[in-house]
Write a protein that holds these residues in place. Structure first.
Motif, PDB file in Angstrom:
ATOM      1  N   ASP A  37       0.784  -0.948   0.067  1.00  0.00           N
ATOM      2  CA  ASP A  37       0.111   0.345   0.137  1.00  0.00           C
ATOM      3  C   ASP A  37       0.567   1.274  -0.086  1.00  0.00           C
ATOM      4  O   ASP A  37       1.880   1.899   1.262  1.00  0.00           O
ATOM      5  N   PRO A  38       0.989   2.261  -1.534  1.00  0.00           N
ATOM      6  CA  PRO A  38       1.191   3.369  -0.828  1.00  0.00           C
ATOM      7  C   PRO A  38       1.211   4.213   0.180  1.00  0.00           C
ATOM      8  O   PRO A  38       2.100   5.216   0.011  1.00  0.00           O
ATOM      9  N   ASP A  39      -0.216   4.228   0.639  1.00  0.00           N
ATOM     10  CA  ASP A  39      -0.888   4.946   1.813  1.00  0.00           C
ATOM     11  C   ASP A  39      -0.311   4.427   2.668  1.00  0.00           C
ATOM     12  O   ASP A  39      -0.735   5.603   4.031  1.00  0.00           O
ATOM     13  N   TYR A  40       0.335   3.514   3.447  1.00  0.00           N
ATOM     14  CA  TYR A  40       0.089   3.835   4.827  1.00  0.00           C
ATOM     15  C   TYR A  40       0.868   4.081   5.425  1.00  0.00           C
ATOM     16  O   TYR A  40       0.911   4.068   7.014  1.00  0.00           O
ATOM     17  N   LYS A  41       2.270   4.298   4.793  1.00  0.00           N
ATOM     18  CA  LYS A  41       2.881   5.001   5.977  1.00  0.00           C
ATOM     19  C   LYS A  41       2.077   6.803   6.668  1.00  0.00           C
ATOM     20  O   LYS A  41       2.476   6.651   7.940  1.00  0.00           O
ATOM     21  N   THR A  42       1.521   6.719   5.841  1.00  0.00           N
ATOM     22  CA  THR A  42       0.841   7.918   6.535  1.00  0.00           C
ATOM     23  C   THR A  42      -0.571   7.475   6.977  1.00  0.00           C
ATOM     24  O   THR A  42      -0.947   8.934   7.567  1.00  0.00           O
ATOM     25  N   ARG A  43      -1.094   6.500   6.495  1.00  0.00           N
ATOM     26  CA  ARG A  43      -2.363   6.533   7.554  1.00  0.00           C
ATOM     27  C   ARG A  43      -2.123   5.445   9.274  1.00  0.00           C
ATOM     28  O   ARG A  43      -1.987   5.865   9.551  1.00  0.00           O
ATOM     29  N   LEU A  44      -0.853   5.526   9.716  1.00  0.00           N
ATOM     30  CA  LEU A  44       0.073   5.077  10.419  1.00  0.00           C
ATOM     31  C   LEU A  44      -0.154   6.460  11.828  1.00  0.00           C
ATOM     32  O   LEU A  44       0.469   7.764  11.679  1.00  0.00           O
ATOM     33  N   PRO A  45       0.216   6.353  12.885  1.00  0.00           N
ATOM     34  CA  PRO A  45      -0.199   7.540  14.018  1.00  0.00           C
ATOM     35  C   PRO A  45       0.823   7.893  14.503  1.00  0.00           C
ATOM     36  O   PRO A  45       1.369   6.951  13.938  1.00  0.00           O
ATOM     37  N   ALA A  46       1.601   9.348  13.679  1.00  0.00           N
ATOM     38  CA  ALA A  46       2.562   9.300  15.075  1.00  0.00           C
ATOM     39  C   ALA A  46       2.593   9.288  15.849  1.00  0.00           C
ATOM     40  O   ALA A  46       2.567   8.905  17.204  1.00  0.00           O
ATOM     41  N   HIS A  47       4.176   8.760  16.254  1.00  0.00           N
ATOM     42  CA  HIS A  47       4.739   8.204  17.485  1.00  0.00           C
ATOM     43  C   HIS A  47       5.701   9.480  17.909  1.00  0.00           C
ATOM     44  O   HIS A  47       6.797   8.953  18.016  1.00  0.00           O
ATOM     45  N   GLU A  48       5.211   9.964  19.483  1.00  0.00           N
ATOM     46  CA  GLU A  48       5.773  10.740  20.214  1.00  0.00           C
ATOM     47  C   GLU A  48       5.402  10.598  21.449  1.00  0.00           C
ATOM     48  O   GLU A  48       5.249   9.653  22.109  1.00  0.00           O
ATOM     49  N   VAL A  49       6.580  10.187  22.054  1.00  0.00           N
ATOM     50  CA  VAL A  49       7.304  10.561  23.675  1.00  0.00           C
ATOM     51  C   VAL A  49       7.294  11.199  23.602  1.00  0.00           C
ATOM     52  O   VAL A  49       8.712  12.210  23.795  1.00  0.00           O
ATOM     53  N   ASP A  50       7.262  11.407  25.020  1.00  0.00           N
ATOM     54  CA  ASP A  50       7.875  12.524  26.280  1.00  0.00           C
ATOM     55  C   ASP A  50       8.621  12.110  26.381  1.00  0.00           C
ATOM     56  O   ASP A  50       9.066  11.166  26.692  1.00  0.00           O
ATOM     57  N   GLN A  51      10.037  13.277  26.344  1.00  0.00           N
ATOM     58  CA  GLN A  51      11.508  13.044  26.615  1.00  0.00           C
ATOM     59  C   GLN A  51      11.848  14.239  27.383  1.00  0.00           C
ATOM     60  O   GLN A  51      11.360  15.585  27.192  1.00  0.00           O
ATOM     61  N   GLU A  52      12.580  13.951  28.330  1.00  0.00           N
ATOM     62  CA  GLU A  52      13.604  15.029  29.267  1.00  0.00           C
ATOM     63  C   GLU A  52      14.109  15.644  28.640  1.00  0.00           C
ATOM     64  O   GLU A  52      14.586  15.056  27.372  1.00  0.00           O
ATOM     65  N   PRO A  53      14.834  16.873  27.929  1.00  0.00           N
ATOM     66  CA  PRO A  53      15.637  17.962  27.537  1.00  0.00           C
ATOM     67  C   PRO A  53      17.155  17.081  28.377  1.00  0.00           C
ATOM     68  O   PRO A  53      17.018  17.328  29.312  1.00  0.00           O
ATOM     69  N   LEU A  54      17.869  17.345  27.174  1.00  0.00           N
ATOM     70  CA  LEU A  54      19.446  17.253  27.288  1.00  0.00           C
ATOM     71  C   LEU A  54      20.049  17.927  28.533  1.00  0.00           C
ATOM     72  O   LEU A  54      19.347  19.327  28.498  1.00  0.00           O
ATOM     73  N   PRO A  55      20.239  17.803  29.100  1.00  0.00           N
ATOM     74  CA  PRO A  55      21.443  18.737  30.332  1.00  0.00           C
ATOM     75  C   PRO A  55      22.054  18.850  28.872  1.00  0.00           C
ATOM     76  O   PRO A  55      22.958  19.331  28.751  1.00  0.00           O
ATOM     77  N   GLY A  56      22.137  20.787  29.515  1.00  0.00           N
ATOM     78  CA  GLY A  56      23.183  22.027  28.646  1.00  0.00           C
ATOM     79  C   GLY A  56      22.082  22.441  27.815  1.00  0.00           C
ATOM     80  O   GLY A  56      22.790  22.868  27.109  1.00  0.00           O
ATOM     81  N   MET A  57      21.075  22.274  27.418  1.00  0.00           N
ATOM     82  CA  MET A  57      20.608  22.283  26.210  1.00  0.00           C
ATOM     83  C   MET A  57      19.830  23.797  26.813  1.00  0.00           C
ATOM     84  O   MET A  57      18.910  22.929  27.599  1.00  0.00           O
TER      85      MET A  57
END
Length: 64
Positions: free
Chosen positions: A44-64
């Motif tokens: 399916d050419p549109d399969y990748k666009t139909r997947l929900p975005a996988h977002e992960v909450d992440q701590e900011p890197l130290p020093g940034m």
């Protein structure tokens, strides 16, 4: 003399589902959504666009 009409040989018998083939690889599709689209998951050419975005909450890197 009564004539009995022969059943049509092109109609699908009741209770059986029609075979659907992938447009890309020509394999038989068994998944309901894939059968409706006409594309297998791998092709399916549109399969990748139909997947929900996988977002992960992440701590900011130290020093940034």
């Amino acid at each position: 003399m009564a004539f009995e009409q022969q059943e049509s040989l092109t109609e699908q018998p009741s209770g059986l589902r029609r075979k659907v083939w992938c447009r890309g690889c020509r394999r038989e599709l068994t998944d309901r959504d894939a059968r409706l689209r006409g594309w297998g998951r791998e092709c399916d050419p549109d399969y990748k666009t139909r997947l929900p975005a996988h977002e992960v909450d992440q701590e900011p890197l130290p020093g940034m």
